[in-house]
Design a protein around this motif. Structure first.
Motif, short mmCIF file in Angstrom:
data_model
loop_
_atom_site.label_atom_id
_atom_site.label_comp_id
_atom_site.label_asym_id
_atom_site.label_seq_id
_atom_site.Cartn_x
_atom_site.Cartn_y
_atom_site.Cartn_z
N HIS A 140 -11.15 -12.17 22.21
CA HIS A 140 -11.40 -11.49 20.94
C HIS A 140 -12.22 -10.24 21.24
O HIS A 140 -13.45 -10.26 21.22
CB HIS A 140 -12.13 -12.43 19.98
CG HIS A 140 -12.29 -11.87 18.60
ND1 HIS A 140 -12.42 -12.66 17.47
CD2 HIS A 140 -12.35 -10.58 18.14
CE1 HIS A 140 -12.54 -11.89 16.40
NE2 HIS A 140 -12.51 -10.62 16.78
N HIS A 192 -11.64 -5.89 20.60
CA HIS A 192 -10.81 -4.78 20.13
C HIS A 192 -11.00 -3.62 21.09
O HIS A 192 -12.12 -3.13 21.26
CB HIS A 192 -11.23 -4.37 18.72
CG HIS A 192 -11.12 -5.50 17.73
ND1 HIS A 192 -10.01 -5.66 16.93
CD2 HIS A 192 -11.95 -6.53 17.44
CE1 HIS A 192 -10.18 -6.75 16.18
NE2 HIS A 192 -11.35 -7.29 16.47
N HIS A 194 -7.26 -12.82 12.59
CA HIS A 194 -8.65 -12.91 12.12
C HIS A 194 -8.67 -13.65 10.79
O HIS A 194 -7.96 -13.26 9.85
CB HIS A 194 -9.21 -11.50 11.87
CG HIS A 194 -9.63 -10.78 13.12
ND1 HIS A 194 -8.79 -10.59 14.17
CD2 HIS A 194 -10.81 -10.19 13.45
CE1 HIS A 194 -9.44 -9.91 15.12
NE2 HIS A 194 -10.66 -9.65 14.70
N HIS A 253 -12.42 -15.74 14.87
CA HIS A 253 -13.62 -16.11 14.10
C HIS A 253 -13.51 -17.57 13.64
O HIS A 253 -14.00 -18.44 14.32
CB HIS A 253 -13.88 -15.17 12.91
CG HIS A 253 -14.25 -13.78 13.30
ND1 HIS A 253 -15.33 -13.49 14.10
CD2 HIS A 253 -13.67 -12.59 13.01
CE1 HIS A 253 -15.42 -12.17 14.28
NE2 HIS A 253 -14.42 -11.60 13.63
N ASP A 264 -16.03 -9.09 20.51
CA ASP A 264 -15.47 -8.37 19.35
C ASP A 264 -15.38 -6.86 19.60
O ASP A 264 -14.32 -6.36 19.92
CB ASP A 264 -16.29 -8.68 18.09
CG ASP A 264 -15.46 -8.64 16.81
OD1 ASP A 264 -14.25 -8.39 16.90
OD2 ASP A 264 -16.02 -8.88 15.73
ZN LIG Z 1 -12.45 -8.89 15.60
#
Ligand SMILES: [Zn+2]
Length: 382
Positions: free
Chosen positions: A44, A46, A228, A252, A310
């Motif tokens: 996870h 980006h 997500h 998440h 993240d």
């Molecule tokens: Zn994310």
């Protein structure tokens, strides 16, 4: 996958933090140092959220884009999720050419490899760029080129997940998946790195079921699926993501702890969750401190809850810090953290042989690190 992006990769490599075998080191280690060096998986992250602020300034200057500040220490400043999204969109807007994406992919892997990340499945969210006229093929080719160059240099492998942006609506999601399917059929450059699709951006007020067509299309064409959910949405939305959209993984998934029955089911079915505790605090302000995060409740409930950053550059994080801060906050031992790293492999979409090799590599590295940790005096963890 012989001959693919994984060949010569880190799955069977002997080094701890990258592709290069360091001289044998017997210096005592703090828990923080040992966890930084431990080979880790990230599911996870980006890629846009990994962009170095200096690169944002350079690309924006070249493209003639105005920035609120060119001070690299001030660029990533925000006080709410909305302000964070503004910064995220600013970062995205600096990516205009295929070479920009290549540079992003390259620097992203270099920075993560420095903290023991050996394998990642990275999100990219192209909706904004596609709406502005970019071609998905250029984005995928550029990113893949950068990831491959960094892989050669560090041994750290990164694959890709194309995320649907909820803010652009269901039909843009279907169009992106159609585009991706076309690229795969044509054997377009770099498309072999795209393992599947995901979905991100705002959760509030969006019914995940409205994206079912995009997910059905992805499944029909052999793409893996994640999404997500449960950061700002109830457990019923997580159930919809898995049961209606057929997601194999949940990004998440925090609100699962509000539904013990669903949590028991997710634990029994070993449905992976990609959790980002520090991000939940720094971006979403969902919890006042790490100690208030439900991560330990998720682990104690038997969930396959992995650890991830993240948007590490935007939040001043790295995966080593993520592991160390979680260990400190919840009093987890080195071996508790090794178990989390191994769960990262289980939750990944690696082929079985690669997963087995990576698990063995983590065990070997842990066996090398553990005695150095035990021999070390007690350091205060900061
Ligand atoms: Zn994310």
């Amino acid at each position: 996958m012989s001959g693919g992006p994984m060949s010569g990769g880190p799955m069977s490599g002997g080094s701890v933090s990258g592709g290069h075998e360091p001289a044998r080191d017997i210096r005592p280690l703090t828990l923080t140092e040992a966890l930084d060096a431990l080979p880790k998986v990230e599911l996870h992250c980006h890629v846009e959220g990994t962009m170095r602020p200096a690169t944002v300034v350079e690309l924006a200057t070249r493209a003639g884009l105005p920035l609120p500040t060119t001070d690299v220490t001030e660029l990533y400043t925000y006080n709410s999720l909305d302000e964070f999204l503004t910064v995220f969109w600013l970062v995205q807007s600096t990516l205009t050419t295929r070479d920009d994406w290549a540079r992003l992919g390259y620097e992203s892997v270099l920075d993560a490899a420095a903290h023991g990340r050996v394998y990642a499945e990275l999100f990219f969210t192209p909706a904004r760029h596609l709406a502005a006229g970019s071609a998905l093929g250029d984005i995928v080719a550029g990113l893949s080129e950068g990831l491959a160059a960094a892989e050669t240099e560090t041994g750290s492998v990164a694959m890709l997940i194309a995320d649907v942006d909820r803010a652009f609506g269901p039909s843009a999601g279907v169009a992106m998946v159609e585009d991706l399917v076309r690229l795969r059929r044509a054997g377009a450059p770099g498309v072999e790195r795209v393992l599947g699709v995901g979905m991100d951006s705002t959760e509030r007020g969006v019914d995940p079921a409205s994206f079912a067509d995009a997910y059905r299309l992805a499944a029909r064409h052999g793409l893996r699926r994640t999404g997500h959910q449960g950061e700002n949405s109830p457990p019923t939305a997580i159930a919809t993501l898995v049961d209606v959209l057929g997601a194999e993984r949940v990004d998440h998934g925090l609100s699962l702890v509000d539904d013990p029955e669903l949590m028991t089911r997710f634990a029994a079915e070993r449905i992976p969750l990609t959790v980002c505790p520090n991000s939940n605090i720094r971006i979403a302000n969902a919890f006042p401190a790490l100690a208030d995060h439900p991560y330990p409740a998720m682990r104690a409930g038997g969930l396959l809850a992995t650890l991830n950053t993240d948007d590490p550059a935007l939040t001043d994080l790295d995966l080593g810090y993520e592991y160390a801060s979680v260990a400190t906050a919840f009093d987890y031992s080195f071996d508790d953290m090794v178990a989390i790293a191994l769960d990262g492999v289980t939750a990944s979409w690696l082929p079985d042989d690669d997963a087995r090799a990576l698990r063995a590599r983590i065990h070997t590295a842990a066996d090398t690190l553990r005695p150095r940790l035990a021999a070390s005096p007690v350091y205060p963890e900061g």
